[in-house]
Design a protein around this motif. Structure first.
Motif, PDB file in Angstrom:
ATOM      1  N   TYR A 394      -3.127  -0.988   9.810  1.00  0.00           N
ATOM      2  CA  TYR A 394      -2.460  -0.192   8.777  1.00  0.00           C
ATOM      3  C   TYR A 394      -2.888   1.268   8.914  1.00  0.00           C
ATOM      4  CZ  TYR A 394      -0.876   0.905   3.977  1.00  0.00           C
ATOM      5  OH  TYR A 394      -0.253   1.417   2.867  1.00  0.00           O
ATOM      6  N   SER A 395      -1.910   2.171   9.026  1.00  0.00           N
ATOM      7  CA  SER A 395      -2.251   3.570   9.225  1.00  0.00           C
ATOM      8  C   SER A 395      -1.162   4.461   8.649  1.00  0.00           C
ATOM      9  CB  SER A 395      -2.429   3.874  10.724  1.00  0.00           C
ATOM     10  OG  SER A 395      -1.229   3.612  11.442  1.00  0.00           O
ATOM     11  N   GLY A 396      -1.486   5.735   8.484  1.00  0.00           N
ATOM     12  CA  GLY A 396      -0.508   6.676   7.966  1.00  0.00           C
ATOM     13  C   GLY A 396      -0.966   8.102   8.148  1.00  0.00           C
ATOM     14  N   ILE A 397      -0.004   9.017   8.259  1.00  0.00           N
ATOM     15  CA  ILE A 397      -0.317  10.431   8.406  1.00  0.00           C
ATOM     16  C   ILE A 397       0.763  11.251   7.723  1.00  0.00           C
ATOM     17  CG2 ILE A 397       0.880  10.679  10.632  1.00  0.00           C
ATOM     18  CD1 ILE A 397      -1.419  12.574  11.481  1.00  0.00           C
ATOM     19  N   ILE A 398       0.353  12.360   7.120  1.00  0.00           N
ATOM     20  CA  ILE A 398       1.263  13.319   6.492  1.00  0.00           C
ATOM     21  C   ILE A 398       1.252  14.578   7.342  1.00  0.00           C
ATOM     22  CG2 ILE A 398       1.744  14.668   4.423  1.00  0.00           C
ATOM     23  CD1 ILE A 398       0.118  12.565   2.856  1.00  0.00           C
ATOM     24  N   GLY A 399       2.415  15.074   7.699  1.00  0.00           N
ATOM     25  CA  GLY A 399       2.491  16.261   8.534  1.00  0.00           C
ATOM     26  C   GLY A 399       3.503  17.261   8.032  1.00  0.00           C
ATOM     27  N   TYR A 400       3.709  18.301   8.834  1.00  0.00           N
ATOM     28  CA  TYR A 400       4.688  19.331   8.515  1.00  0.00           C
ATOM     29  C   TYR A 400       4.421  19.937   7.137  1.00  0.00           C
ATOM     30  CZ  TYR A 400       7.020  17.545  12.676  1.00  0.00           C
ATOM     31  OH  TYR A 400       7.278  17.150  13.964  1.00  0.00           O
ATOM     32  N   TYR A 404       6.477  15.487   5.447  1.00  0.00           N
ATOM     33  CA  TYR A 404       6.840  14.169   5.971  1.00  0.00           C
ATOM     34  C   TYR A 404       5.610  13.277   6.109  1.00  0.00           C
ATOM     35  CZ  TYR A 404      11.401  16.146   7.094  1.00  0.00           C
ATOM     36  OH  TYR A 404      12.636  16.734   7.017  1.00  0.00           O
ATOM     37  N   LYS A 405       5.797  12.017   5.747  1.00  0.00           N
ATOM     38  CA  LYS A 405       4.741  11.014   5.902  1.00  0.00           C
ATOM     39  C   LYS A 405       5.270   9.853   6.728  1.00  0.00           C
ATOM     40  CE  LYS A 405       2.431   9.352   2.280  1.00  0.00           C
ATOM     41  NZ  LYS A 405       2.199   8.487   1.087  1.00  0.00           N
ATOM     42  N   ILE A 406       4.456   9.403   7.681  1.00  0.00           N
ATOM     43  CA  ILE A 406       4.793   8.203   8.419  1.00  0.00           C
ATOM     44  C   ILE A 406       3.717   7.164   8.146  1.00  0.00           C
ATOM     45  CG2 ILE A 406       3.610   8.723  10.623  1.00  0.00           C
ATOM     46  CD1 ILE A 406       6.257   7.745  11.985  1.00  0.00           C
ATOM     47  N   ILE A 407       4.156   5.954   7.857  1.00  0.00           N
ATOM     48  CA  ILE A 407       3.254   4.831   7.583  1.00  0.00           C
ATOM     49  C   ILE A 407       3.576   3.721   8.575  1.00  0.00           C
ATOM     50  CG2 ILE A 407       2.713   2.978   5.936  1.00  0.00           C
ATOM     51  CD1 ILE A 407       3.073   4.927   3.690  1.00  0.00           C
ATOM     52  N   ASN A 408       2.519   3.102   9.101  1.00  0.00           N
ATOM     53  CA  ASN A 408       2.706   1.966  10.005  1.00  0.00           C
ATOM     54  C   ASN A 408       2.131   0.718   9.353  1.00  0.00           C
ATOM     55  OD1 ASN A 408       3.250   0.364  12.191  1.00  0.00           O
ATOM     56  ND2 ASN A 408       1.529   1.085  13.424  1.00  0.00           N
ATOM     57  N   GLU A 483      11.717  -1.352  -0.028  1.00  0.00           N
ATOM     58  CA  GLU A 483      11.535  -1.859   1.326  1.00  0.00           C
ATOM     59  C   GLU A 483      10.062  -1.730   1.704  1.00  0.00           C
ATOM     60  OE1 GLU A 483      12.686  -0.657   5.940  1.00  0.00           O
ATOM     61  OE2 GLU A 483      13.710   0.308   4.261  1.00  0.00           O
ATOM     62  N   ILE A 484       9.450  -2.845   2.105  1.00  0.00           N
ATOM     63  CA  ILE A 484       8.043  -2.829   2.505  1.00  0.00           C
ATOM     64  C   ILE A 484       7.963  -2.457   3.982  1.00  0.00           C
ATOM     65  CG2 ILE A 484       5.920  -4.174   2.666  1.00  0.00           C
ATOM     66  CD1 ILE A 484       6.921  -3.598  -0.200  1.00  0.00           C
ATOM     67  N   CYS A 485       7.034  -1.604   4.323  1.00  0.00           N
ATOM     68  CA  CYS A 485       6.906  -1.114   5.697  1.00  0.00           C
ATOM     69  C   CYS A 485       6.190  -2.149   6.559  1.00  0.00           C
ATOM     70  CB  CYS A 485       6.143   0.201   5.715  1.00  0.00           C
ATOM     71  SG  CYS A 485       6.928   1.516   4.779  1.00  0.00           S
ATOM     72  N   THR A 486       6.959  -2.984   7.222  1.00  0.00           N
ATOM     73  CA  THR A 486       6.365  -3.973   8.132  1.00  0.00           C
ATOM     74  C   THR A 486       5.992  -3.331   9.469  1.00  0.00           C
ATOM     75  OG1 THR A 486       8.584  -4.611   8.844  1.00  0.00           O
ATOM     76  CG2 THR A 486       7.570  -5.909   7.083  1.00  0.00           C
ATOM     77  N   SER A 487       6.634  -2.221   9.794  1.00  0.00           N
ATOM     78  CA  SER A 487       6.251  -1.444  10.974  1.00  0.00           C
ATOM     79  C   SER A 487       6.239   0.023  10.552  1.00  0.00           C
ATOM     80  CB  SER A 487       7.211  -1.712  12.133  1.00  0.00           C
ATOM     81  OG  SER A 487       8.545  -1.402  11.766  1.00  0.00           O
ATOM     82  N   PHE A 488       6.913   0.908  11.279  1.00  0.00           N
ATOM     83  CA  PHE A 488       6.894   2.321  10.907  1.00  0.00           C
ATOM     84  C   PHE A 488       7.937   2.645   9.840  1.00  0.00           C
ATOM     85  CE2 PHE A 488       4.700   2.877  14.995  1.00  0.00           C
ATOM     86  CZ  PHE A 488       3.689   3.760  14.610  1.00  0.00           C
ATOM     87  N   CYS A 489       7.511   3.467   8.874  1.00  0.00           N
ATOM     88  CA  CYS A 489       8.416   4.036   7.876  1.00  0.00           C
ATOM     89  C   CYS A 489       8.202   5.547   7.854  1.00  0.00           C
ATOM     90  CB  CYS A 489       8.125   3.490   6.486  1.00  0.00           C
ATOM     91  SG  CYS A 489       8.612   1.783   6.199  1.00  0.00           S
ATOM     92  N   LEU A 490       9.268   6.291   7.571  1.00  0.00           N
ATOM     93  CA  LEU A 490       9.183   7.736   7.414  1.00  0.00           C
ATOM     94  C   LEU A 490       9.724   8.109   6.041  1.00  0.00           C
ATOM     95  CD1 LEU A 490       8.682  10.592   8.757  1.00  0.00           C
ATOM     96  CD2 LEU A 490      11.159  10.597   9.188  1.00  0.00           C
ATOM     97  N   LEU A 503      13.384   6.713   6.215  1.00  0.00           N
ATOM     98  CA  LEU A 503      14.228   7.501   7.118  1.00  0.00           C
ATOM     99  C   LEU A 503      13.945   7.217   8.586  1.00  0.00           C
ATOM    100  CD1 LEU A 503      13.896  10.943   5.263  1.00  0.00           C
ATOM    101  CD2 LEU A 503      15.717   9.234   5.017  1.00  0.00           C
ATOM    102  N   ILE A 504      13.285   6.101   8.882  1.00  0.00           N
ATOM    103  CA  ILE A 504      12.851   5.856  10.248  1.00  0.00           C
ATOM    104  C   ILE A 504      14.024   5.732  11.225  1.00  0.00           C
ATOM    105  CG2 ILE A 504      12.752   3.321  10.198  1.00  0.00           C
ATOM    106  CD1 ILE A 504      10.007   5.665  11.582  1.00  0.00           C
ATOM    107  N   GLU A 505      15.200   5.344  10.743  1.00  0.00           N
ATOM    108  CA  GLU A 505      16.367   5.202  11.616  1.00  0.00           C
ATOM    109  C   GLU A 505      17.260   6.439  11.612  1.00  0.00           C
ATOM    110  OE1 GLU A 505      16.643   2.713  13.573  1.00  0.00           O
ATOM    111  OE2 GLU A 505      15.035   1.477  12.701  1.00  0.00           O
ATOM    112  N   ASP A 506      16.875   7.461  10.891  1.00  0.00           N
ATOM    113  CA  ASP A 506      17.679   8.676  10.800  1.00  0.00           C
ATOM    114  C   ASP A 506      17.619   9.434  12.127  1.00  0.00           C
ATOM    115  OD1 ASP A 506      18.727  11.236  10.267  1.00  0.00           O
ATOM    116  OD2 ASP A 506      18.020  11.196   8.186  1.00  0.00           O
ATOM    117  N   GLU A 507      18.757   9.564  12.784  1.00  0.00           N
ATOM    118  CA  GLU A 507      18.812  10.211  14.101  1.00  0.00           C
ATOM    119  C   GLU A 507      18.366  11.668  14.045  1.00  0.00           C
ATOM    120  OE1 GLU A 507      19.343   8.908  17.054  1.00  0.00           O
ATOM    121  OE2 GLU A 507      19.534   6.913  16.154  1.00  0.00           O
ATOM    122  N   THR A 508      18.560  12.323  12.919  1.00  0.00           N
ATOM    123  CA  THR A 508      18.191  13.740  12.813  1.00  0.00           C
ATOM    124  C   THR A 508      16.681  13.938  12.642  1.00  0.00           C
ATOM    125  OG1 THR A 508      18.426  13.835  10.392  1.00  0.00           O
ATOM    126  CG2 THR A 508      20.411  14.189  11.720  1.00  0.00           C
TER     127      THR A 508
END
Length: 566
Positions: A394-400, A404-408, A483-490, A503-508
């Motif tokens: 389980y991990s996560g980082i906030i950037g920019y 933006y936050k990504i959680i795994n 939605e529970i983050c079973t893998s990466f979430c943005l 937003l993990i599937e958002d192409e932009t």
């Protein structure tokens, strides 16, 4: 006087930091920390269920830190605070430390109290430690504090100061008393309500402080963590019910009662600083170590609304927490600081403020944020590592810059939920804030400033509580079934601070996702494996007169008397 000596002396005087009224008068530093307190439990955030007059007054007169991030649980958060490093640097990123577990801050690591002590500060801790107690060198006085009154474990009973630990290897439960004055078992204090007791001891430290010596005081309260029988304990059930009977949930009612005792502690401490003529040259910080526990054995009745997540979760409900700062040394006061900060920032910030040389600090993840906070300038931070737990993945980082936050992954679906919205039971009590001990103490200072009034309080509260506007949640219907983050979430924390839309599937957003994943991968390479261990069977309090002792310094512990056989 030789001309070269004259210029050397003059330059030396000019370069010295100026604090308070006199040149070189280093500021007193007071940190008051609540335990498992929800970000929505301070009334400056907009809740109309209870008013926290002293905490609110501290922030309104100083600075409200809107995006103050911590770790998600107790031990990692406290390790980050005292070392200025992410817990992955010290092996403290895992589960909270158990009583009887031989785990501690690494030997030789720089700690905030030790660094301040080296600058001439007297250093004191009252309350919770939770960073190791197998040996005396693992306890507060072994890590830089001159004195400590309190407990070494994660929590205790509010009156009996007992704590139990499950010993898995032998399927037994160890129970022991945990209240110390340095290493003396403070049995005589048993029966006193913890918040009152820790406040009393903090006031004694302030009263006995040598006025020619700068002071660092950390008051790390038990409140509002659960205590005996996994409940928040209250001083008086009748008073609680008379005062807060409008709150239907009994767990929440107990929590609010304990919260108001914590708020009163803040008032008494600030009041005492003013009485001792220390407030005019002090920095006073209040914060929570992590978010409220919404579910499970240690559910305390706190609220992180509208943020998503409980204590233990890397969603903002677990790591974005209430924090305020007051000091006459601030260049700007009475505003909401909306840039990101992290708990690791306090070490370099306070060390620099105390005249320390930042170049002497080794491997800091924190930044000196004093100028940012004092002058409302951009944060020096671009990112925050929420955590990496290599055991669970389980991990996560906030950037920019905090956008933006990504959680795994997920700690568990039950911790990544949304808590309920609180009922609006009362009107916000502005007179209570104006008449609070904190506000009265600040008004007595001879500093020129714009004192609080009804209008300024309303304006600041409007800014502080804008997160509670439902429109800030991107997809409110997802609150009921997230939605529970079973893998990466943005998540876009600017547009969706409630983390309702993945937003993990958002192409932009693929460039952003790749960048955050790359940074997370870099931190994975730097990780020191966590040092969690099973409870040591040799720590049994039954061997040590019923108390938790530094059992690996067995010869220094009080032993259980051996009864003679007649």
């Amino acid at each position: 006087m030789d001309l070269m000596i004259f210029w050397a002396v003059l330059l030396g005087i000019i370069s010295r930091p100026t604090f308070g009224k006199e040149l070189g008068n280093l500021p007193h530093i007071i940190m008051i920390i609540g335990d498992d307190m929800g970000s929505n439990d301070v009334s400056y955030r907009g809740s109309n269920q209870v008013t926290t007059p002293n905490i609110d007054a501290l922030g309104y007169n100083g600075v409200i830190l809107d995006k103050h991030y911590t770790q998600a649980i107790c031990t990692p958060s406290r390790a980050a605070l005292l070392t200025g490093k992410y817990p992955i640097r010290t092996g403290m990123q895992g589960l909270p430390l158990n009583s009887g577990e031989d785990r501690h801050l690494p030997e030789g690591i720089q700690t905030l109290p030790q660094l301040l002590k080296d600058l001439g500060y007297s250093t004191h801790m009252v309350g919770k430690w939770h960073l190791g107690a197998a040996r005396r060198n693992d306890t507060p006085t072994g890590k830089g504090f001159d004195t400590h009154f309190g407990y070494w474990s994660g929590y205790v009973g509010y009156f009996d100061y007992m704590i139990q630990t499950q010993v898995e290897s032998i399927n037994q439960v160890y129970t022991g008393f945990d209240l110390k004055e340095k290493f003396r078992d403070a049995w005589s204090e048993q029966g006193k309500y913890a918040t009152d007791l820790f406040t009393e001891k903090a006031l004694e430290v302030i009263e006995n402080q040598d006025k020619n010596t700068p002071m660092f005081l950390a008051v790390t309260h038990l409140a509002v963590h659960t205590g005996k029988d996994n409940l928040v304990e209250v001083k008086d059930e009748k008073v609680m019910n008379d005062s807060f009977g409008y709150i239907q949930d009994l767990t929440r009612r107990k929590y609010v009662d304990a919260l108001l005792q914590l708020d009163q502690s803040v008032g008494l401490i600030v009041e005492k600083l003013q009485e001792q003529n220390m407030l005019e040259n002090s920095v006073v910080i209040f914060m929570s170590d992590n978010g409220a526990q919404l579910v499970g054995d240690y559910r305390n009745g706190g609220s992180n609304y509208p943020l998503r997540g409980s204590k233990s979760s890397l969603h903002d409900g677990g790591i974005r927490n209430a924090a305020v700062l007051y000091s006459p040394l601030l260049k700007q006061k009475g505003y909401v600081y909306e840039e990101i900060l992290h708990i690791t920032d306090w070490l370099p910030t306070l060390y620099s403020l105390a005249g320390g040389d930042l170049s002497s600090l080794k491997g800091m993840d924190g930044f000196d944020q004093w100028q940012s906070i004092s002058e409302n300038k951009p944060s020096k931070r671009d990112e925050i590592l929420a955590n990496i737990n290599e055991i669970t993945g389980y991990s996560g980082i906030i950037g920019y810059k905090g956008r933006y936050k990504i959680i795994n992954g997920s700690i568990s679906s039950k911790h990544d939920i949304f808590g309920p919205e609180l009922e609006d039971n009362i009107d916000y009590d502005i007179p209570a804030i104006l008449n609070s001990p904190v506000n009265k103490a600040i008004r007595q200072l001879n500093a020129s400033q714009n004192y609080l009034n009804t209008e300024s309080i309303q304006n600041l509260r409007k800014i502080s509580s804008k997160l509670n506007d439902d429109n800030k949640c991107k997809n409110s219907k997802n609150r009921k079934n997230p939605e529970i983050c079973t893998s990466f979430c943005l998540f876009d924390l600017m547009e969706d601070p409630c983390e309702t839309e993945n937003l993990i599937e958002d192409e932009t957003k693929q460039v952003i996702i790749s960048g955050l994943k790359a940074r997370l991968a870099e931190f994975w390479k730097q990780l020191v494996p966590q040092t969690n261990k099973p409870v040591d069977v040799n720590s049994n309090p039954a061997k040590y007169n019923g108390t938790w002792c530094t059992w690996l310094d067995d010869e220094l512990c009080v032993k259980t008397p051996i009864k003679s056989v007649s």
